[in-house]
Design an enzyme around this catalytic site. Structure first.
Site, PDB file in Angstrom:
ATOM      1  N   GLU A  93      28.181  50.293  43.717  1.00  0.00           N
ATOM      2  CA  GLU A  93      29.279  51.279  43.613  1.00  0.00           C
ATOM      3  C   GLU A  93      30.269  50.915  42.505  1.00  0.00           C
ATOM      4  OE1 GLU A  93      30.918  52.841  47.201  1.00  0.00           O
ATOM      5  OE2 GLU A  93      28.997  52.734  48.248  1.00  0.00           O
TER       6      GLU A  93
HETATM    7  C1  LIG Z   1      20.904  47.159  47.301  1.00  0.00           C
HETATM    8  C2  LIG Z   1      21.395  48.235  46.394  1.00  0.00           C
HETATM    9  C3  LIG Z   1      21.739  49.486  46.904  1.00  0.00           C
HETATM   10  C4  LIG Z   1      22.151  50.509  46.057  1.00  0.00           C
HETATM   11  N1  LIG Z   1      22.415  51.758  46.565  1.00  0.00           N
HETATM   12  C5  LIG Z   1      22.667  52.789  45.707  1.00  0.00           C
HETATM   13  C6  LIG Z   1      22.784  54.139  46.205  1.00  0.00           C
HETATM   14  O1  LIG Z   1      22.729  54.377  47.398  1.00  0.00           O
HETATM   15  N2  LIG Z   1      22.985  55.142  45.298  1.00  0.00           N
HETATM   16  C7  LIG Z   1      23.048  54.918  43.951  1.00  0.00           C
HETATM   17  O2  LIG Z   1      23.204  55.860  43.198  1.00  0.00           O
HETATM   18  N3  LIG Z   1      22.968  53.646  43.468  1.00  0.00           N
HETATM   19  C8  LIG Z   1      22.763  52.591  44.299  1.00  0.00           C
HETATM   20  N4  LIG Z   1      22.631  51.308  43.810  1.00  0.00           N
HETATM   21  C9  LIG Z   1      22.774  51.086  42.386  1.00  0.00           C
HETATM   22  C10 LIG Z   1      24.038  50.345  41.993  1.00  0.00           C
HETATM   23  O3  LIG Z   1      25.141  51.191  42.107  1.00  0.00           O
HETATM   24  C11 LIG Z   1      23.822  49.786  40.571  1.00  0.00           C
HETATM   25  O4  LIG Z   1      22.945  48.689  40.711  1.00  0.00           O
HETATM   26  C12 LIG Z   1      25.107  49.396  39.896  1.00  0.00           C
HETATM   27  O5  LIG Z   1      25.856  50.523  39.564  1.00  0.00           O
HETATM   28  C13 LIG Z   1      24.849  48.578  38.618  1.00  0.00           C
HETATM   29  O6  LIG Z   1      23.920  49.209  37.796  1.00  0.00           O
HETATM   30  P1  LIG Z   1      22.670  48.366  37.258  1.00  0.00           P
HETATM   31  O7  LIG Z   1      22.047  47.666  38.408  1.00  0.00           O
HETATM   32  O8  LIG Z   1      21.812  49.248  36.439  1.00  0.00           O
HETATM   33  O9  LIG Z   1      23.304  47.226  36.348  1.00  0.00           O
HETATM   34  P2  LIG Z   1      23.686  47.344  34.798  1.00  0.00           P
HETATM   35  O10 LIG Z   1      24.379  48.608  34.505  1.00  0.00           O
HETATM   36  O11 LIG Z   1      22.494  46.989  33.984  1.00  0.00           O
HETATM   37  O12 LIG Z   1      24.750  46.170  34.668  1.00  0.00           O
HETATM   38  C14 LIG Z   1      24.383  44.792  34.836  1.00  0.00           C
HETATM   39  C15 LIG Z   1      25.608  43.934  34.706  1.00  0.00           C
HETATM   40  O13 LIG Z   1      26.132  44.048  33.381  1.00  0.00           O
HETATM   41  C16 LIG Z   1      27.521  43.951  33.392  1.00  0.00           C
HETATM   42  N5  LIG Z   1      28.081  45.169  32.761  1.00  0.00           N
HETATM   43  C17 LIG Z   1      27.557  46.409  32.699  1.00  0.00           C
HETATM   44  N6  LIG Z   1      28.374  47.232  32.024  1.00  0.00           N
HETATM   45  C18 LIG Z   1      29.433  46.501  31.647  1.00  0.00           C
HETATM   46  C19 LIG Z   1      30.633  46.776  30.935  1.00  0.00           C
HETATM   47  N7  LIG Z   1      30.942  48.018  30.486  1.00  0.00           N
HETATM   48  N8  LIG Z   1      31.513  45.781  30.757  1.00  0.00           N
HETATM   49  C20 LIG Z   1      31.266  44.548  31.223  1.00  0.00           C
HETATM   50  N9  LIG Z   1      30.166  44.229  31.897  1.00  0.00           N
HETATM   51  C21 LIG Z   1      29.259  45.184  32.115  1.00  0.00           C
HETATM   52  C22 LIG Z   1      27.958  43.823  34.866  1.00  0.00           C
HETATM   53  O14 LIG Z   1      28.158  42.459  35.157  1.00  0.00           O
HETATM   54  C23 LIG Z   1      26.769  44.338  35.623  1.00  0.00           C
HETATM   55  O15 LIG Z   1      26.648  43.733  36.915  1.00  0.00           O
HETATM   56  C24 LIG Z   1      22.246  50.260  44.656  1.00  0.00           C
HETATM   57  C25 LIG Z   1      21.926  48.997  44.157  1.00  0.00           C
HETATM   58  C26 LIG Z   1      21.492  48.008  44.987  1.00  0.00           C
HETATM   59  C27 LIG Z   1      21.116  46.658  44.396  1.00  0.00           C
END
Ligand SMILES: Cc1cc2nc3c(=O)[nH]c(=O)nc-3n(C[C@H](O)[C@H](O)[C@H](O)COP(=O)(O)OP(=O)(O)OC[C@H]3O[C@@H](n4cnc5c(N)ncnc54)[C@H](O)[C@@H]3O)c2cc1C
Length: 594
Positions: free
Chosen positions: A413
């Site tokens: 989130e």
């Molecule tokens: C168990 C689980 C349940 C989930 N449930 C849902 C759900 O119900 N619905 C839904 O839509 N999504 C869901 N998600 C998705 C979740 O919201 C995303 O994993 C989250 O938004 C991060 O996106 P990403 O994993 O692609 O990481 P990325 O966007 O690749 O980011 C990886 C890391 O890079 C860093 N980063 C990224 N952007 C920036 C920035 N601008 N500045 C500084 N650092 C940055 C942060 O440290 C981040 O943790 C779920 C994820 C998990 C693991």
């Protein structure tokens, strides 16, 4: 304009459209950035109205009894499944439709009351609290907030009782933190009665058990080449809905079903659009505000469990002929957990009350609550883990599970880094615009109207800089804390002004500076919530002939530690190793220096 500038202009334009819908009442957090203490939003400490408290107490009793008898978090983790009987039971107790209006089969609870329910679940089992959040806080939220009467009448009754389950599907391979980059396409059918959806979603909680999913997809903007995001209600029985992976095996919150699915030419009736077409990103971000509020409640519950476990062990485990609770380094950890859990509860209560009381824009407060409580909970678990020593490492204790479960909180989130940057930039936008007004007019001094506006903006900025805000506590005993808080808000405002004047537009990319500003304002908010709570509890105690409150030590400690942190964050704005940090990172990443 080069490519980077054009991209920046596009991002700013998108953010403006998304976040700033027009003139609104000044919220608490935005007030802090302007040097104001908007007391009405945070003082007196909010209370649930007596009639609803009775209803809440009844629901909590029923819920506790059900959870005591039927919820086994260790088994849920082991089997990586929440039994359907537990889900049905939660539905019967009303948890799955707590805030849905009674006319659609819900309980009609406020956010404050709902947070108490989520705290109770979060105290026991993170898989179950995340499942409830995915269904109720975000899964059906767009329907609750943006659905038409017909849509609510059609979908909500079964979703409110748990007969049907909901999910919220935003994330895709290319749209994680960058939520605006949704690639799933929705093109209108030739007769305009349907949209044809194509694309894949991943990491979606409840995807495989949901009967109704709120799905974000990209729709064409009529009369232009552009596309924007729209929210759709999708059901898995629609032809072309393909579950690619129902339960992705994972580290923590194993009981939740986190899935991956594809939509291949799925025909969705236009009646299933939620909210205005093209405004899906705004819909999604508003939904997430609610999710972040109950996140705070769940983290509060888990932190209270940390405290209970720490006390139990510190009072029973003996080493060196003493129970562990006699050692100062153990006491320090327990005191910190108590102080943090106290603050997390106060912050959750006040944030939920902002929603209940109709503040229009609470994005900053919910973001602060999410980052603050998830970071503090991680520390609490780490501390109690240490107190348990080697025994924490074994699976017969709940701590290794709690640690695995808690790790997602800082990522889901909205990753905390993204929200940290958001808090600083959205907060600084107000004073930043005033400075821009002043600067632009100084460059063109002949424009009379502009000069008048600049004069007003200048007076605002100057006014906030010379005045230390008054913090209206009722209890004389808390005057010292109130004065300290007022001075720190003033210092924060000076620091924000200095940052904006020093860095101007490049601040948009300076995340190390943003982080200090965000950390300082989060602690200002947390300290305010604790002070407000303490003041309210003290007034209540004094009316009943007592001179103290049960949590006064935790409140006192939290305020002292919070004030110390704020001073450190602000000092870090001028005394830091940022250049060296970035030079090291750039050299390792093989990038040219900044
Ligand atoms: C168990 C689980 C349940 C989930 N449930 C849902 C759900 O119900 N619905 C839904 O839509 N999504 C869901 N998600 C998705 C979740 O919201 C995303 O994993 C989250 O938004 C991060 O996106 P990403 O994993 O692609 O990481 P990325 O966007 O690749 O980011 C990886 C890391 O890079 C860093 N980063 C990224 N952007 C920036 C920035 N601008 N500045 C500084 N650092 C940055 C942060 O440290 C981040 O943790 C779920 C994820 C998990 C693991």
């Amino acid at each position: 304009m080069n490519k980077l500038d054009a991209q920046r202009q596009k991002e700013i334009q998108q953010a403006e459209e998304l976040l700033f819908a027009g003139p609104q009442a000044l919220g608490f957090a935005k007030g802090l950035f302007q040097g104001h203490f908007v007391a009405d939003w945070v003082m007196p400490y909010p209370r649930i109205p007596a009639a609803q408290q009775v209803e809440l107490d009844g629901s909590l009793t029923e819920l506790r009894q059900f959870l005591d008898e039927h919820l086994d978090p260790a088994e849920i983790d082991r089997n990586a499944d929440i039994p359907r009987s537990v889900i049905d039971g939660l539905g019967r107790v009303g948890v799955l439709g707590m805030t849905a209006p009674k006319e659609y089969g819900g309980r009609g609870f406020s956010q404050m009351a709902n947070c108490k329910i989520l705290e109770e679940i979060g105290r026991r089992c993170a898989s179950t609290s995340v499942f409830v959040n995915a269904h109720h806080s975000i899964g059906i939220r767009a329907l609750l907030l943006f659905g038409t009467h017909e849509q609510k009448q059609r979908w909500l009754p079964k979703l409110s009782t748990g007969e049907q389950l909901g999910a919220f599907a935003l994330t895709e391979k290319e749209a994680g933190s960058d939520a605006a980059n949704v690639q799933m396409q929705a093109r209108p059918s030739e007769d305009g009665s349907n949209f044809i959806l194509n694309g894949e979603k991943r990491y979606i909680t409840n995807a495989a058990i949901a009967d109704v999913l709120t799905v974000m997809a990209r729709t064409p903007v009529p009369g232009s080449e552009k596309t924007s995001i729209t929210a759709f209600l999708v059901t898995p029985d629609m032809p072309g809905f393909e579950m690619i992976e129902a339960r992705m095996p994972k580290m923590g919150i194993r009981g939740t079903a986190t899935g991956r699915f594809a939509l291949r030419d799925v025909k969705v009736p236009k009646e299933n659009i939620l909210g205005p077409p093209g405004k899906g990103l705004k819909v999604a971000l508003t939904v997430l505000d609610f999710g972040r509020t109950t996140f705070g409640a769940c983290c509060t519950g888990a932190a209270k469990t940390c405290l209970r476990l720490a006390i139990e062990h510190a009072n029973t485990r003996k080493q060196f002929n003493k129970t562990l609770g006699n050692f100062h380094l153990v006491q320090k950890k327990i005191a910190r957990i108590a102080a943090d859990a106290h603050a997390m509860e106060a912050m959750t209560t006040i944030t939920a009350s902002l929603i209940d009381r109709g503040l229009e824009d609470y994005m900053l407060e919910t973001a602060m609550l999410k980052v603050f409580t998830t970071e503090r909970l991680w520390e609490c678990i780490n501390d109690v883990f240490q107190i348990y020593g080697g025994s924490a490492y074994f699976v017969d204790r709940p701590l290794e599970r709690m640690m695995r479960d808690a790790r997602i909180n800082q990522i889901g989130e909205g990753a905390n880094e993204v929200l940290t940057s958001f808090i600083a930039l959205v907060g600084m936008r107000g004073p930043g615009m005033e400075f821009k007004e002043i600067y632009d007019t100084m460059m063109k001094p002949t424009r009379e109207r502009g000069f008048a506006k600049a004069w007003t903006a200048g007076k605002h900025r100057l006014g906030a800089t010379v005045r230390v805000p008054e913090i209206p506590v009722h209890s004389g005993e808390l005057r010292w804390f109130a004065n300290q808080l007022g001075r720190l808000i003033w210092r924060f405002n000076v620091a924000v002004n200095r940052t904006l004047i020093t860095y101007r537009e490049p601040i948009l990319d300076m995340q190390l500076v943003q982080e200090r500003i965000a950390n300082a304002v989060m602690d200002l908010f947390a300290a305010t919530c604790v002070l407000s709570r303490w003041d309210g509890e003290l007034q209540f105690a004094q009316r009943n002939g007592n001179s103290s409150t049960p949590d006064q030590f935790a409140a006192n400690l939290f305020l002292r530690q919070s004030f110390r942190r704020i001073r450190r964050f602000l000092a870090g704005l001028t005394d830091n190793d940022d250049k060296s940090v970035l030079a090291t990172a750039n050299s390792i990443l093989g990038k040219p220096g900044n």
